[in-house]
Structure formats: structure tokens, C-alpha cells
Write a protein that holds these residues in place. Structure first.
Motif, PDB file in Angstrom:
ATOM      1  N   GLN A  20       0.831  -1.204   0.000  1.00 43.43           N
ATOM      2  CA  GLN A  20       0.000   0.000   0.000  1.00 43.43           C
ATOM      3  C   GLN A  20       0.867   1.256   0.000  1.00 43.43           C
ATOM      4  O   GLN A  20       0.627   2.195  -0.763  1.00 43.43           O
ATOM      5  N   LEU A  21       1.885   1.294   0.855  1.00 46.13           N
ATOM      6  CA  LEU A  21       2.765   2.453   0.927  1.00 46.13           C
ATOM      7  C   LEU A  21       3.549   2.625  -0.375  1.00 46.13           C
ATOM      8  O   LEU A  21       3.741   3.744  -0.856  1.00 46.13           O
ATOM      9  N   ARG A  22       3.993   1.518  -0.949  1.00 41.89           N
ATOM     10  CA  ARG A  22       4.743   1.598  -2.202  1.00 41.89           C
ATOM     11  C   ARG A  22       3.859   2.095  -3.349  1.00 41.89           C
ATOM     12  O   ARG A  22       4.304   2.867  -4.196  1.00 41.89           O
ATOM     13  N   GLU A  23       2.608   1.677  -3.369  1.00 38.51           N
ATOM     14  CA  GLU A  23       1.714   2.113  -4.435  1.00 38.51           C
ATOM     15  C   GLU A  23       1.376   3.594  -4.279  1.00 38.51           C
ATOM     16  O   GLU A  23       1.322   4.335  -5.275  1.00 38.51           O
ATOM     17  N   MET A  24       1.157   4.047  -3.043  1.00 33.73           N
ATOM     18  CA  MET A  24       0.898   5.471  -2.828  1.00 33.73           C
ATOM     19  C   MET A  24       2.112   6.303  -3.243  1.00 33.73           C
ATOM     20  O   MET A  24       1.975   7.351  -3.888  1.00 33.73           O
ATOM     21  N   SER A  25       3.315   5.838  -2.879  1.00 34.55           N
ATOM     22  CA  SER A  25       4.533   6.560  -3.241  1.00 34.55           C
ATOM     23  C   SER A  25       4.760   6.558  -4.747  1.00 34.55           C
ATOM     24  O   SER A  25       5.271   7.528  -5.314  1.00 34.55           O
ATOM     25  N   ARG A  26       4.361   5.475  -5.407  1.00 29.87           N
ATOM     26  CA  ARG A  26       4.563   5.369  -6.859  1.00 29.87           C
ATOM     27  C   ARG A  26       3.626   6.298  -7.627  1.00 29.87           C
ATOM     28  O   ARG A  26       4.049   7.027  -8.531  1.00 29.87           O
ATOM     29  N   LEU A  27       2.341   6.291  -7.264  1.00 30.96           N
ATOM     30  CA  LEU A  27       1.358   7.092  -7.998  1.00 30.96           C
ATOM     31  C   LEU A  27       1.319   8.546  -7.519  1.00 30.96           C
ATOM     32  O   LEU A  27       0.969   9.442  -8.289  1.00 30.96           O
ATOM     33  N   LYS A  28       1.629   8.751  -6.242  1.00 35.06           N
ATOM     34  CA  LYS A  28       1.726  10.092  -5.645  1.00 35.06           C
ATOM     35  C   LYS A  28       0.407  10.851  -5.551  1.00 35.06           C
ATOM     36  O   LYS A  28       0.271  11.777  -4.754  1.00 35.06           O
ATOM     37  N   LYS A  29      -0.585  10.503  -6.357  1.00 35.54           N
ATOM     38  CA  LYS A  29      -1.846  11.235  -6.326  1.00 35.54           C
ATOM     39  C   LYS A  29      -2.998  10.293  -6.658  1.00 35.54           C
ATOM     40  O   LYS A  29      -2.927   9.540  -7.625  1.00 35.54           O
ATOM     41  N   PRO A  30      -4.070  10.332  -5.852  1.00 34.78           N
ATOM     42  CA  PRO A  30      -5.262   9.521  -6.169  1.00 34.78           C
ATOM     43  C   PRO A  30      -5.897  10.001  -7.473  1.00 34.78           C
ATOM     44  O   PRO A  30      -5.598  11.112  -7.935  1.00 34.78           O
ATOM     45  N   PRO A  31      -6.792   9.182  -8.073  1.00 43.20           N
ATOM     46  CA  PRO A  31      -7.356   7.935  -7.527  1.00 43.20           C
ATOM     47  C   PRO A  31      -6.399   6.760  -7.607  1.00 43.20           C
ATOM     48  O   PRO A  31      -5.607   6.647  -8.541  1.00 43.20           O
ATOM     49  N   ILE A  32      -6.500   5.886  -6.608  1.00 40.80           N
ATOM     50  CA  ILE A  32      -5.698   4.668  -6.539  1.00 40.80           C
ATOM     51  C   ILE A  32      -6.631   3.485  -6.368  1.00 40.80           C
ATOM     52  O   ILE A  32      -7.500   3.502  -5.496  1.00 40.80           O
ATOM     53  N   ARG A  33      -6.470   2.484  -7.222  1.00 37.66           N
ATOM     54  CA  ARG A  33      -7.198   1.218  -7.061  1.00 37.66           C
ATOM     55  C   ARG A  33      -6.207   0.086  -7.304  1.00 37.66           C
ATOM     56  O   ARG A  33      -5.905  -0.253  -8.444  1.00 37.66           O
ATOM     57  N   MET A  34      -5.691  -0.455  -6.236  1.00 36.69           N
ATOM     58  CA  MET A  34      -4.606  -1.433  -6.305  1.00 36.69           C
ATOM     59  C   MET A  34      -5.073  -2.814  -5.870  1.00 36.69           C
ATOM     60  O   MET A  34      -5.835  -2.959  -4.921  1.00 36.69           O
ATOM     61  N   LEU A  35      -4.597  -3.842  -6.576  1.00 34.93           N
ATOM     62  CA  LEU A  35      -4.759  -5.232  -6.143  1.00 34.93           C
ATOM     63  C   LEU A  35      -3.370  -5.854  -6.135  1.00 34.93           C
ATOM     64  O   LEU A  35      -2.761  -6.037  -7.186  1.00 34.93           O
ATOM     65  N   ASN A  36      -2.878  -6.156  -4.961  1.00 33.90           N
ATOM     66  CA  ASN A  36      -1.540  -6.718  -4.798  1.00 33.90           C
ATOM     67  C   ASN A  36      -1.681  -8.170  -4.349  1.00 33.90           C
ATOM     68  O   ASN A  36      -2.224  -8.447  -3.283  1.00 33.90           O
ATOM     69  N   ILE A  37      -1.222  -9.104  -5.174  1.00 32.46           N
ATOM     70  CA  ILE A  37      -1.276 -10.536  -4.843  1.00 32.46           C
ATOM     71  C   ILE A  37       0.155 -11.046  -4.771  1.00 32.46           C
ATOM     72  O   ILE A  37       0.903 -10.929  -5.744  1.00 32.46           O
ATOM     73  N   ALA A  38       0.547 -11.594  -3.615  1.00 32.18           N
ATOM     74  CA  ALA A  38       1.952 -11.970  -3.446  1.00 32.18           C
ATOM     75  C   ALA A  38       2.116 -13.022  -2.359  1.00 32.18           C
ATOM     76  O   ALA A  38       1.200 -13.294  -1.584  1.00 32.18           O
ATOM     77  N   LYS A  39       3.331 -13.579  -2.302  1.00 37.20           N
ATOM     78  CA  LYS A  39       3.697 -14.504  -1.229  1.00 37.20           C
ATOM     79  C   LYS A  39       3.981 -13.715   0.049  1.00 37.20           C
ATOM     80  O   LYS A  39       4.525 -12.615  -0.004  1.00 37.20           O
ATOM     81  N   CYS A  40       3.603 -14.300   1.177  1.00 44.60           N
ATOM     82  CA  CYS A  40       3.895 -13.715   2.486  1.00 44.60           C
ATOM     83  C   CYS A  40       4.552 -14.783   3.358  1.00 44.60           C
ATOM     84  O   CYS A  40       4.383 -15.983   3.129  1.00 44.60           O
ATOM     85  N   TYR A  41       5.293 -14.311   4.369  1.00 43.28           N
ATOM     86  CA  TYR A  41       6.061 -15.232   5.204  1.00 43.28           C
ATOM     87  C   TYR A  41       5.869 -14.898   6.682  1.00 43.28           C
ATOM     88  O   TYR A  41       6.029 -13.754   7.096  1.00 43.28           O
ATOM     89  N   ARG A  42       5.524 -15.914   7.474  1.00 42.19           N
ATOM     90  CA  ARG A  42       5.423 -15.754   8.927  1.00 42.19           C
ATOM     91  C   ARG A  42       5.873 -17.040   9.606  1.00 42.19           C
ATOM     92  O   ARG A  42       5.702 -18.133   9.056  1.00 42.19           O
ATOM     93  N   ARG A  43       6.411 -16.900  10.794  1.00 41.98           N
ATOM     94  CA  ARG A  43       6.898 -18.070  11.535  1.00 41.98           C
ATOM     95  C   ARG A  43       5.721 -18.768  12.198  1.00 41.98           C
ATOM     96  O   ARG A  43       5.590 -18.821  13.415  1.00 41.98           O
ATOM     97  N   GLN A  44       4.850 -19.324  11.363  1.00 40.61           N
ATOM     98  CA  GLN A  44       3.657 -20.026  11.843  1.00 40.61           C
ATOM     99  C   GLN A  44       3.579 -21.387  11.158  1.00 40.61           C
ATOM    100  O   GLN A  44       3.451 -21.452   9.938  1.00 40.61           O
TER     101      GLN A  44
END
Length: 292
Positions: free
Chosen positions: A145-169
Motif C-alpha cells: 500500500q505504501l509503495r503504491e501510494m509513493s509510486r502514484l503520488k496522487k489519487p485515484p488509486i485502485r490497487m490489487l496486490n497478490i503476493a507470497k507472504c512469510y510468517r513463523r507459523q
């Protein structure tokens, strides 16, 4: 017009001492080929007699080799992305190895804040950024979310980020590596009704038109207000069963983007508002197909 016939036609032009040798070689070759044809014919005739005695429908299709298919998670990701693309979400991808600032601090979770405990993070040894802190295996797609806001710098923003995540579970219902999809919408006058409408749209598109969604108050450090999202039980259809114990199954988290997060992403929180949601791909896949 065969090759042997062409050689036979050349015999008269061959020198006397080699003519006999060539004739013998050609005759031996013809006999070898004729014997092979007779042998194959006898095999075919034998098979035909077996077919005649046992009856065999020669018009039946042959056995096809096994055909592969997409992995279930890949299939789910494609389906989820297609649903959100229809309402204007742009698919993005951000690093799996992330800086602490994007994963936590910029999302309103300062160093040593207790809210970090839930993410049981893997840190990368001896990899530090002078501004953004330690390197981690990204524990959630919300860092995008922060990277997309920094990339576009100005709304409107409609982002869908699908990725691998990692947790010690690691237990019966958790794995140290899993997939999430994270949605973010920012523009003027966005409110909870827009979030609820988006949730309802996804639930009906992915799980079926008869399914409903509901939101319950919760707490996430990077959204305010925050919600847990439930969907009509896939097993009993909302009647209540031993799986859901009340007609609802938990889908994931959502909420209105915290003003501090907007500010950290370079967005004016006095002018713009937004909502976000983050759910597990494996979770919605298992819910949809009732996978144990």
C-alpha cells in the motif's frame, strides 16, 4: 519409383567386375525387405483374428496421455484478479524481501509496538537500510500500500496486490509461506459504504450470488475503523452447523486506511480517504471448494 528399382536400372552401366556384386547385394536387400513385410503381415493377421474372435470396435478413440492443469492456487489468483479488474483495480507486484518501514513502521506500527507480534516476522540477517531499517520477508501484502501510494503520488488509486507472504507459523492451519491478496482504494469521499459494496461484490462473484458478507468491529493498527469480514457459511448456507457455529465463516480483515498511513504514503489525509482489505488466497480457495 523406389530406390532399389533405380539401382537396378543402373546395373548395365556398372563395370563388369562389380556388376555381379551389385546384383547379389540388391537381391539380398529385396529379400530382407520382403521377409520383413511378410513377418509384419503375419503379425497383423494374427491380431485381426484375435479382434474377430473377441470383437473390438476399431472406431473407439485411443487412450489419451494424462493432461496437466494449473495449480489450484494459480487458478484462484487468476480468478480473483479477473473479478477485481472488472471494477477498475490494477494488479501490481512488490518485493518479497521488504524493508521494516514498509512492512511495519509506515503502517503505524513503530519499533517494539505490540501490534507487530501477530506477524511473527522473519528478519534477514545483516541487511539494513539507513532510512528504512531492517530487511524482512514481507509478512503481509499491506506493505504494498505504501509503495503504491509513493509510486502514484496522487489519487485515484485502485490497487490489487497478490503476493507470497512469510510468517513463523507452522501448525495444522498455518504455513510459513502463503499467498495474500490486498486491495486498496483511495480518492475523495471514500467511505465505509464503498468498502462494504466492494466486499459484497467479491463475495457474490467468487462464492456465488446467494452468498452475503458482513463486517464486525475489530482492530488493525493501519486502519481506522477496522473490521473482520465474514461470509455466509459455504457448508450450510448460513443455517448454522458444526463448521461455522452460527451461519458465518471468517473471510479476512478490512478497514478504512488510517490517516497516518495516508500521510506516510505521501497522500493528504485531510483531502482523501480510502479503504483496504487483505485476505489469504488459500483461505478463500479452501472455503469455496470445501477443502479440508
Amino acid at each position: 519409383n523406389g530406390e532399389i528399382t533405380q539401382f537396378i536400372k543402373q546395373i548395365p552401366s556398372v563395370k563388369d567386375e562389380k556388376r555381379k556384386q551389385m546384383g547379389v547385394l540388391l537381391n539380398d536387400t529385396k529379400k530382407t525387405i520382403e521377409d520383413a513385410i511378410k513377418n509384419q503381415s503375419s503379425i497383423i493377421n494374427h491380431q485381426s483374428s484375435v479382434i474377430d474372435s473377441e470383437w473390438f470396435d476399431i472406431t473407439l478413440p485411443g487412450l489419451k496421455p494424462p493432461q496437466g492443469h494449473l495449480h489450484l492456487i494459480t487458478y484462484a489468483i487468476k480468478e480473483i484478479a479477473a473479478i477485481f479488474e472488472k471494477i477498475g483495480f490494477n494488479r501490481v507486484a512488490y518485493p518479497e524481501v521488504e524493508w521494516d518501514w514498509y512492512a511495519f513502521e509506515g503502517l503505524n506500527m513503530p519499533e517494539n509496538h505490540p501490534a507487530r507480534d501477530e506477524w511473527e516476522t522473519f528478519f534477514i540477517q545483516d541487511l539494513l537500510h539507513p532510512k528504512y531499517g531492517a530487511a524482512v520477508l514481507t509478512p503481509h501484502t499491506s506493505s504494498g500500500q505504501l509503495r503504491e501510494m509513493s509510486r502514484l503520488k496522487k489519487p485515484p488509486i485502485r490497487m490489487l496486490n497478490i503476493a507470497k507472504c512469510y510468517r513463523r507459523q507452522i501448525d495444522a492451519s498455518h504455513a510459513p509461506m502463503f499467498y495474500q491478496f490486498d486491495g486498496l482504494v483511495i480518492q475523495e469521499d471514500i467511505n465505509i459504504t464503498h468498502l462494504k459494496g466492494t466486499l459484497d461484490y467479491f463475495v457474490k462473484q467468487y462464492f456465488g450470488p446467494k452468498k452475503e458478507s458482513r463486517i464486525r468491529p475489530f482492530h488493525f493498527q493501519f486502519t481506522e475503523p477496522s473490521f473482520e469480514v465474514d461470509v455466509t457459511c459455504i457448508v450450510c448456507g448460513g443455517k448454522g452447523c458444526k463448521i461455522c457455529k452460527g451461519g458465518w465463516m471468517e473471510l479476512g480483515g478490512a478497514g478504512m486506511v488510517h490517516p497516518i498511513v495516508l500521510k506516510n504514503g505521501g497522500i493528504d489525509p485531510t483531502k482523501y480517504t480510502g479503504f483496504a482489505f487483505g485476505w489469504g488466497v488459500e483461505r478463500v480457495l479452501m472455503m469455496k471448494y470445501k477443502i479440508d
